[in-house]
Design a protein around this motif. Sequence first.
Motif, mmCIF file in Angstrom:
data_model
loop_
_atom_site.group_PDB
_atom_site.id
_atom_site.type_symbol
_atom_site.label_atom_id
_atom_site.label_comp_id
_atom_site.label_asym_id
_atom_site.label_seq_id
_atom_site.Cartn_x
_atom_site.Cartn_y
_atom_site.Cartn_z
ATOM 1 N N UNK A 13 0.837 -1.201 0.000
ATOM 2 C CA UNK A 13 0.000 0.000 0.000
ATOM 3 C C UNK A 13 0.871 1.250 0.000
ATOM 4 N N UNK A 14 2.031 1.199 0.655
ATOM 5 C CA UNK A 14 2.938 2.344 0.684
ATOM 6 C C UNK A 14 3.594 2.554 -0.682
ATOM 7 N N UNK A 15 3.986 1.464 -1.343
ATOM 8 C CA UNK A 15 4.523 1.588 -2.700
ATOM 9 C C UNK A 15 3.508 2.267 -3.603
ATOM 10 N N UNK A 16 2.255 1.846 -3.502
ATOM 11 C CA UNK A 16 1.207 2.365 -4.378
ATOM 12 C C UNK A 16 0.930 3.842 -4.128
ATOM 13 N N UNK A 17 1.060 4.276 -2.881
ATOM 14 C CA UNK A 17 0.766 5.669 -2.546
ATOM 15 C C UNK A 17 1.995 6.561 -2.598
ATOM 16 N N UNK A 18 3.178 5.966 -2.864
ATOM 17 C CA UNK A 18 4.393 6.765 -2.978
ATOM 18 C C UNK A 18 4.991 7.161 -1.653
ATOM 19 N N UNK A 19 4.762 6.350 -0.619
ATOM 20 C CA UNK A 19 5.335 6.618 0.697
ATOM 21 C C UNK A 19 6.503 5.678 0.963
ATOM 22 N N UNK A 20 7.393 6.086 1.854
ATOM 23 C CA UNK A 20 8.513 5.244 2.256
ATOM 24 C C UNK A 20 8.057 4.392 3.435
ATOM 25 N N UNK A 81 16.006 -1.333 5.580
ATOM 26 C CA UNK A 81 16.853 -0.294 6.160
ATOM 27 C C UNK A 81 16.026 0.522 7.157
ATOM 28 N N UNK A 82 16.647 0.927 8.239
ATOM 29 C CA UNK A 82 15.962 1.766 9.213
ATOM 30 C C UNK A 82 16.005 3.224 8.768
ATOM 31 N N UNK A 83 14.927 3.683 8.136
ATOM 32 C CA UNK A 83 14.913 5.045 7.592
ATOM 33 C C UNK A 83 14.570 6.108 8.636
ATOM 34 N N UNK A 88 7.272 6.637 6.458
ATOM 35 C CA UNK A 88 5.889 7.082 6.388
ATOM 36 C C UNK A 88 5.680 8.369 5.629
ATOM 37 N N UNK A 89 6.757 8.998 5.171
ATOM 38 C CA UNK A 89 6.632 10.269 4.452
ATOM 39 C C UNK A 89 6.597 10.037 2.941
ATOM 40 N N UNK A 90 5.923 10.908 2.190
ATOM 41 C CA UNK A 90 5.883 10.762 0.726
ATOM 42 C C UNK A 90 7.271 10.940 0.121
ATOM 43 N N UNK A 91 7.583 10.125 -0.887
ATOM 44 C CA UNK A 91 8.880 10.232 -1.556
ATOM 45 C C UNK A 91 9.054 11.596 -2.224
ATOM 46 N N UNK A 92 7.954 12.166 -2.780
ATOM 47 C CA UNK A 92 8.074 13.460 -3.444
ATOM 48 C C UNK A 92 8.419 14.568 -2.440
ATOM 49 N N UNK A 93 8.044 14.365 -1.190
ATOM 50 C CA UNK A 93 8.410 15.319 -0.130
ATOM 51 C C UNK A 93 9.857 15.098 0.294
ATOM 52 N N UNK A 94 10.250 13.828 0.418
ATOM 53 C CA UNK A 94 11.621 13.508 0.810
ATOM 54 C C UNK A 94 12.628 13.971 -0.233
ATOM 55 N N UNK A 95 12.217 14.004 -1.503
ATOM 56 C CA UNK A 95 13.119 14.420 -2.580
ATOM 57 C C UNK A 95 13.549 15.879 -2.443
ATOM 58 N N UNK A 96 12.864 16.646 -1.596
ATOM 59 C CA UNK A 96 13.223 18.046 -1.373
ATOM 60 C C UNK A 96 14.187 18.215 -0.201
ATOM 61 N N UNK A 97 14.436 17.135 0.523
ATOM 62 C CA UNK A 97 15.350 17.184 1.663
ATOM 63 C C UNK A 97 16.797 17.316 1.184
ATOM 64 N N UNK A 98 17.618 17.989 1.984
ATOM 65 C CA UNK A 98 19.029 18.148 1.639
ATOM 66 C C UNK A 98 19.751 16.805 1.565
#
Length: 230
Positions: A13-20, A81-83, A88-98
């Motif tokens: 379900x997380x893969x489908x919604x784009x969450x980690x 991996x222990x992220x 639980x955060x969206x990948x598109x949001x994480x992509x903005x992280x430094x």
Amino acid sequence: MATVLLLRHGRTTANASGELAGRRPVELDETGRTQAARVADRLAGLPLSAVVSSPLIRCRQTVELALPGATPALEDGLIECGYGDWEGRPLKELAKEDLWPVVQQHPSAVTFPGGEAMAAMSARAIAAVRAWDQRVNEEHGPESIWLACSHGDVIKAIVADAMGLHLDQFQRIAADPASITVIRYTPTRPFLVRVNDTGELASLVPRKTDGEKPAEQSDAAVGGGAGAGV
């Protein structure tokens, strides 16, 4: 030496919604369950000497569907991996992280905030799969085949090691949901027999994206992503 089939869990379900997903108890969605069930046909007739799995439920569900009746040994070394704070955060949001470009280009330097270092993940996963391979070889002989069900980044790290690649190059490897990667270890070197094998060519067709920039298309999905053909 024995031959290991590295099976990534089916789509979640997380893969489908784009969450980690990370280490959360995320389960397979309907597509993932279908993917896992199809693996059963691909594994039919293979004399598996051992079945090992990450303890997370998405891997256990995948094994249950792919190998009905099997009771996998749970191996903490193959856990996701222990992220940490990224889970639980969206990948598109994480992509903005430094930290995102460092994960992409220099993962050996990454320790996720509140989580695990990618180098530590790689080391414990490689140690686990090699130890199990040695055990299977000793107990069942060098012609034996065994299966380990794990996660995208974990499998990619194991493949990088088998190919003699630095961890910083592991983002060049793909491990789609329900794919099988095959490694045969020998006393002098591992052989990568198959990689990201889903048994279907449709997954080679890139998914359509809306307004995605070329640079973003070059990024690897942290955690492994949802695969290409879904």
